[in-house]
Design an enzyme around this catalytic site. Structure first.
Site, mmCIF file in Angstrom:
data_model
loop_
_atom_site.group_PDB
_atom_site.id
_atom_site.type_symbol
_atom_site.label_atom_id
_atom_site.label_comp_id
_atom_site.label_asym_id
_atom_site.label_seq_id
_atom_site.Cartn_x
_atom_site.Cartn_y
_atom_site.Cartn_z
ATOM 1 N N CYS A 82 0.836 -1.206 0.000
ATOM 2 C CA CYS A 82 0.000 0.000 0.000
ATOM 3 C C CYS A 82 0.869 1.254 0.000
ATOM 4 C CB CYS A 82 -0.980 -0.068 1.175
ATOM 5 S SG CYS A 82 -2.410 0.986 0.952
ATOM 6 N N HIS A 141 -3.348 -5.837 0.850
ATOM 7 C CA HIS A 141 -2.699 -6.040 2.152
ATOM 8 C C HIS A 141 -2.616 -7.513 2.544
ATOM 9 C CE1 HIS A 141 -2.556 -1.839 3.644
ATOM 10 N NE2 HIS A 141 -3.588 -1.665 2.837
ATOM 11 N N GLU A 161 -0.884 -8.776 4.843
ATOM 12 C CA GLU A 161 -0.774 -8.876 6.312
ATOM 13 C C GLU A 161 -2.146 -8.781 6.990
ATOM 14 O OE1 GLU A 161 -0.290 -6.216 4.606
ATOM 15 O OE2 GLU A 161 -0.920 -4.438 5.702
#
Lengths: 84, 226
Positions: free
Chosen positions: B86, B194, B196
């Protein structure tokens, strides 16, 4: 002292989503004459240096290193003498 | 394998990244300030999402001049893994470690959604645990994720298999549906989605886990770039 007026704009070849959104809003307001909108950024920097050439050189360098992203944007500037 | 997560003022996914490594991958990880001048001792560097320096001027533009940057560039040039997610992707393009740039989403809206991605290249240190052409669900959360590069750069990305993830339903107007790319050498990756945030069932998807296990597997196998 010199004053640099710097204009950073989207390259014409790349779709400018902000400009498009503003254009659509203007059309909704019945400004049918509006054909194109391009949104950019405007900066004023005062430069403590002793020649216009030096001011141009610094401004060029500032634009290349930080103010404009050469992938998407172009810039132009005007330099004027201010103060004494 | 020791990971560094670089935290900038305005980073807001730094702890998501930190916990993905600590709790899911179960490898050593350290939160590192962007004022650090050395990345010695780390095996991989993660640049998290957020709004570094308020995203003033342009996303990632100010972060480019953070004190850690010379060390990061040195680290990347050694061929060690660097992952930017990002805002981290935006920073890597501003620094010049990755080609192109990210601009406002086509429809000028911030989008926070799970998006299906297609794994275009699974022969990288970041994706070797995925199948080629596999569809994975990873969330996006960005207002400026519209990837742009010129035609010459795009051709070069294709030729060198640097396009790693693409969107199935291009949500933001990215050129060629690009969601994630690597540098030519394959050791620096940037992606808008994302991974994560997709590491536990309770989060809605575990598809992000294999990105981190890929990095670990490559490291343990002594493979820097396949």
């Amino acid at each position: 002292m010199y004053l640099a007026k710097i204009f950073v704009t989207h390259k014409k070849s790349i779709l400018d989503p902000q400009g498009e959104a503003i254009k659509n809003a203007l059309h909704r307001l019945d400004y049918e004459a509006v054909e194109n909108v391009s949104q950019g950024k405007y900066f004023e920097t005062t430069l403590n240096c002793d020649s216009e050439d030096k001011a141009k050189q610094i401004t060029d360098s500032i634009c290349d290193s930080l103010l404009a992203n050469p992938n998407m944007e172009t810039y132009r500037f005007e330099i004027e003498k201010v103060g004494d | 394998m020791k990971f560094a997560v670089i935290s900038f003022p305005g980073s807001n996914c730094d702890y998501d990244m930190y916990y993905a490594i600590k709790d899911i991958l179960k490898e050593p990880v350290e939160m590192v300030s962007c004022d650090t001048e050395s990345l010695d001792g780390f095996d991989a560097v993660l640049i998290p999402g957020g709004f570094s320096y308020g995203d003033y001027l342009r996303s990632g533009a100010i972060a480019k001049f953070a004190k850690v940057m010379p060390a990061l560039i040195k680290f990347a040039n050694l061929g060690k893994p660097v992952l930017g997610v990002c805002n981290g992707f935006q920073i890597l393009t501003e620094v010049g470690l990755l080609p192109g740039s990210l601009q406002n989403n086509r429809d000028m809206q911030f989008i926070s959604e799970y998006e299906p991605l297609i794994v275009q290249n699974n022969k990288t240190i970041f994706t070797n645990e995925y199948e080629k052409a596999e569809s994975i669900m990873i969330p996006i959360a960005h207002g400026e994720g519209n990837y742009y590069c010129n035609e010459t750069e795009l051709e070069s990305l294709k030729q060198n298999h640097q396009i790693i993830f693409t969107y199935e339903n291009n949500p933001n107007g990215s050129v060629s549906n690009i969601a994630g790319i690597t540098n030519k050498n394959g050791n620096v990756m940037g992606m808008m989605p994302h991974p994560e945030r997709a590491v536990e069932k309770i989060l809605g998807s575990e598809d992000g886990v294999r990105l981190f296990t890929s990095i670990l597997k490559s490291f343990k196998g002594g493979i820097l770039v396949e």
